[in-house]
Design a protein around this motif. Structure first.
Motif, PDB file in Angstrom:
ATOM      1  N   PHE A  18       0.857  -1.187   0.000  1.00 24.88           N
ATOM      2  CA  PHE A  18       0.000   0.000   0.000  1.00 24.88           C
ATOM      3  C   PHE A  18       0.892   1.236   0.000  1.00 24.88           C
ATOM      4  N   GLN A  19       1.482   1.540  -1.151  1.00 24.35           N
ATOM      5  CA  GLN A  19       2.526   2.544  -1.268  1.00 24.35           C
ATOM      6  C   GLN A  19       2.124   3.952  -0.835  1.00 24.35           C
ATOM      7  N   PRO A  20       0.914   4.429  -1.148  1.00 24.37           N
ATOM      8  CA  PRO A  20       0.604   5.805  -0.735  1.00 24.37           C
ATOM      9  C   PRO A  20       0.783   6.027   0.761  1.00 24.37           C
ATOM     10  N   TRP A  21       0.558   4.995   1.560  1.00 26.62           N
ATOM     11  CA  TRP A  21       0.692   5.170   3.005  1.00 26.62           C
ATOM     12  C   TRP A  21       2.148   5.240   3.432  1.00 26.62           C
ATOM     13  N   TRP A  22       3.060   4.693   2.618  1.00 28.76           N
ATOM     14  CA  TRP A  22       4.483   4.848   2.930  1.00 28.76           C
ATOM     15  C   TRP A  22       4.855   6.330   2.906  1.00 28.76           C
ATOM     16  N   ASP A  23       4.339   7.043   1.887  1.00 29.81           N
ATOM     17  CA  ASP A  23       4.625   8.476   1.783  1.00 29.81           C
ATOM     18  C   ASP A  23       3.996   9.235   2.945  1.00 29.81           C
ATOM     19  N   LEU A  24       2.801   8.820   3.370  1.00 29.48           N
ATOM     20  CA  LEU A  24       2.151   9.461   4.511  1.00 29.48           C
ATOM     21  C   LEU A  24       3.001   9.308   5.769  1.00 29.48           C
ATOM     22  N   ILE A  25       3.500   8.103   6.009  1.00 31.77           N
ATOM     23  CA  ILE A  25       4.302   7.864   7.208  1.00 31.77           C
ATOM     24  C   ILE A  25       5.586   8.685   7.159  1.00 31.77           C
ATOM     25  N   ALA A  26       6.196   8.772   5.992  1.00 27.21           N
ATOM     26  CA  ALA A  26       7.417   9.578   5.860  1.00 27.21           C
ATOM     27  C   ALA A  26       7.117  11.046   6.164  1.00 27.21           C
ATOM     28  N   ALA A  27       5.997  11.559   5.654  1.00 27.75           N
ATOM     29  CA  ALA A  27       5.627  12.947   5.919  1.00 27.75           C
ATOM     30  C   ALA A  27       5.320  13.160   7.397  1.00 27.75           C
ATOM     31  N   PHE A  28       4.668  12.174   8.019  1.00 29.87           N
ATOM     32  CA  PHE A  28       4.366  12.261   9.450  1.00 29.87           C
ATOM     33  C   PHE A  28       5.652  12.345  10.267  1.00 29.87           C
ATOM     34  N   GLN A  29       6.643  11.525   9.920  1.00 30.07           N
ATOM     35  CA  GLN A  29       7.887  11.528  10.696  1.00 30.07           C
ATOM     36  C   GLN A  29       8.729  12.767  10.421  1.00 30.07           C
ATOM     37  N   ARG A  30       8.586  13.355   9.236  1.00 30.89           N
ATOM     38  CA  ARG A  30       9.275  14.622   8.999  1.00 30.89           C
ATOM     39  C   ARG A  30       8.698  15.716   9.900  1.00 30.89           C
ATOM     40  N   ARG A  31       7.383  15.676  10.118  1.00 26.05           N
ATOM     41  CA  ARG A  31       6.755  16.681  10.976  1.00 26.05           C
ATOM     42  C   ARG A  31       7.009  16.375  12.454  1.00 26.05           C
ATOM     43  N   TYR A  32       7.046  15.077  12.796  1.00 27.91           N
ATOM     44  CA  TYR A  32       7.243  14.679  14.195  1.00 27.91           C
ATOM     45  C   TYR A  32       8.450  13.750  14.284  1.00 27.91           C
ATOM     46  N   PRO A  33       9.646  14.305  14.208  1.00 28.79           N
ATOM     47  CA  PRO A  33      10.860  13.471  14.137  1.00 28.79           C
ATOM     48  C   PRO A  33      11.135  12.667  15.404  1.00 28.79           C
ATOM     49  N   GLY A  34      10.468  12.997  16.496  1.00 26.92           N
ATOM     50  CA  GLY A  34      10.695  12.243  17.724  1.00 26.92           C
ATOM     51  C   GLY A  34       9.883  10.970  17.821  1.00 26.92           C
ATOM     52  N   VAL A  35       9.039  10.693  16.830  1.00 22.64           N
ATOM     53  CA  VAL A  35       8.200   9.495  16.850  1.00 22.64           C
ATOM     54  C   VAL A  35       8.877   8.365  16.078  1.00 22.64           C
ATOM     55  N   GLN A  36       9.082   7.251  16.747  1.00 23.09           N
ATOM     56  CA  GLN A  36       9.619   6.052  16.092  1.00 23.09           C
ATOM     57  C   GLN A  36       8.437   5.202  15.636  1.00 23.09           C
ATOM     58  N   VAL A  37       8.443   4.834  14.365  1.00 25.06           N
ATOM     59  CA  VAL A  37       7.317   4.089  13.785  1.00 25.06           C
ATOM     60  C   VAL A  37       7.739   2.649  13.512  1.00 25.06           C
ATOM     61  N   TYR A  38       6.906   1.723  13.959  1.00 23.93           N
ATOM     62  CA  TYR A  38       7.059   0.305  13.627  1.00 23.93           C
ATOM     63  C   TYR A  38       5.892  -0.067  12.716  1.00 23.93           C
ATOM     64  N   VAL A  39       6.195  -0.629  11.555  1.00 25.74           N
ATOM     65  CA  VAL A  39       5.161  -1.012  10.594  1.00 25.74           C
ATOM     66  C   VAL A  39       5.208  -2.519  10.384  1.00 25.74           C
ATOM     67  N   TYR A  40       4.086  -3.171  10.624  1.00 27.01           N
ATOM     68  CA  TYR A  40       3.944  -4.596  10.304  1.00 27.01           C
ATOM     69  C   TYR A  40       3.073  -4.690   9.058  1.00 27.01           C
ATOM     70  N   SER A  41       3.666  -5.151   7.972  1.00 27.38           N
ATOM     71  CA  SER A  41       2.980  -5.199   6.680  1.00 27.38           C
ATOM     72  C   SER A  41       2.462  -6.615   6.442  1.00 27.38           C
ATOM     73  N   THR A  42       1.146  -6.751   6.369  1.00 26.60           N
ATOM     74  CA  THR A  42       0.562  -8.089   6.269  1.00 26.60           C
ATOM     75  C   THR A  42      -0.851  -8.008   5.727  1.00 26.60           C
ATOM     76  N   GLU A  43      -1.302  -9.108   5.107  1.00 24.77           N
ATOM     77  CA  GLU A  43      -2.706  -9.233   4.715  1.00 24.77           C
ATOM     78  C   GLU A  43      -3.525  -9.871   5.833  1.00 24.77           C
ATOM     79  N   ARG A  44      -2.846 -10.346   6.887  1.00 19.61           N
ATOM     80  CA  ARG A  44      -3.549 -11.012   7.976  1.00 19.61           C
ATOM     81  C   ARG A  44      -4.320 -10.012   8.817  1.00 19.61           C
ATOM     82  N   ARG A  45      -5.515 -10.410   9.237  1.00 17.68           N
ATOM     83  CA  ARG A  45      -6.309  -9.576  10.143  1.00 17.68           C
ATOM     84  C   ARG A  45      -5.754  -9.749  11.555  1.00 17.68           C
ATOM     85  N   MET A  46      -4.967  -8.806  11.986  1.00 19.23           N
ATOM     86  CA  MET A  46      -4.291  -8.929  13.270  1.00 19.23           C
ATOM     87  C   MET A  46      -5.240  -8.575  14.415  1.00 19.23           C
ATOM     88  N   ASP A  47      -4.979  -9.179  15.576  1.00 18.28           N
ATOM     89  CA  ASP A  47      -5.636  -8.787  16.813  1.00 18.28           C
ATOM     90  C   ASP A  47      -4.839  -7.613  17.372  1.00 18.28           C
TER      91      ASP A  47
END
Length: 218
Positions: A20-49
């Motif tokens: 889901f590439q458009p969201w990669w750009d969103l996350i990058a823009a979010f971290q540019r605005r809030y550089p103190g936030v560390q983001v962990y991304v789990y990329s999966t088709e599984r419906r996680m709990d």
């Protein structure tokens, strides 16, 4: 404003659909605005709990089936049936869904043992699948190579269509619409980071919608 951005620190744990590439750009823009936030991304088709897996916010495609979660609708789109100009020149432009039986097809599938049907308007077609995969980038590569007809999310199809490396097929028979939602646990007081991320996503949506716009067919 700047001091608020500087003060926001911590971890944000996200779940995203694969490719889901458009969201990669969103996350990058979010971290540019809030550089103190560390983001962990789990990329999966599984419906996680989300609670059990420790996820703050998930991006979900399709119906929301977990009633205990809060869902915020952000976007809707339809996948697009595409082929290379070379393949269309070889077999002709299909005028109706049944004409797809002339073509080799590649399909998205979450499991090996699941048959795939394309709902094209009121027509249902079972494509002759020479390839099944849960990776849209793989499908895009095979379509660009001139081997197959396939369906792609609009954000993957848009640039190749504009560049005339792919052509949309059967646009008068649209594939089903997918609903995109942000899903998160129903905390009474979500963390500042989660609230800030949700608000940022809402503000960024015009960029996502633009990435999903393939323009007028033809």
């Amino acid at each position: 404003m700047v001091s608020d951005q500087a003060r926001l620190k911590g971890r944000l744990r996200l779940s995203l659909p694969q490719t889901f590439q458009p969201w990669w750009d969103l996350i990058a823009a979010f971290q540019r605005r809030y550089p103190g936030v560390q983001v962990y991304v789990y990329s999966t088709e599984r419906r996680m709990d989300l609670v059990e897996d420790g996820i703050d916010v998930a991006l979900r495609v399709g119906a929301i089936v977990h009633e205990a979660m809060v869902a915020r609708h952000v976007l809707s789109y339809r996948n697009i049936l595409v082929a290379s100009p070379k393949l269309v020149e070889r077999f002709g432009m299909p005028a109706e869904p049944e004409a797809l039986h002339r073509f080799s097809c590649a399909v998205w599938a979450s499991r090996v043992d699941v048959g795939v049907r394309w709902e094209l308007g009121s027509h249902v077609v079972e494509p002759q699948a020479v390839l099944s995969t849960n990776d849209y980038h793989h499908l895009c590569s095979r379509a660009l190579g001139g081997d197959v007809v396939t369906e792609l999310p609009p954000f993957l199809a848009a640039a190749p269509i504009r560049e005339k490396r792919l052509v949309p097929l059967l646009t008068q028979y649209p594939l089903p619409e997918w609903s995109i939602n942000l899903v998160y646990p129903p905390h009474r007081h979500p963390s500042t980071i989660v609230r800030t991320y949700l608000d940022f996503c809402q503000d960024y949506l015009p960029n996502i919608a633009h990435a999903c716009d393939v323009g007028a067919p033809g």
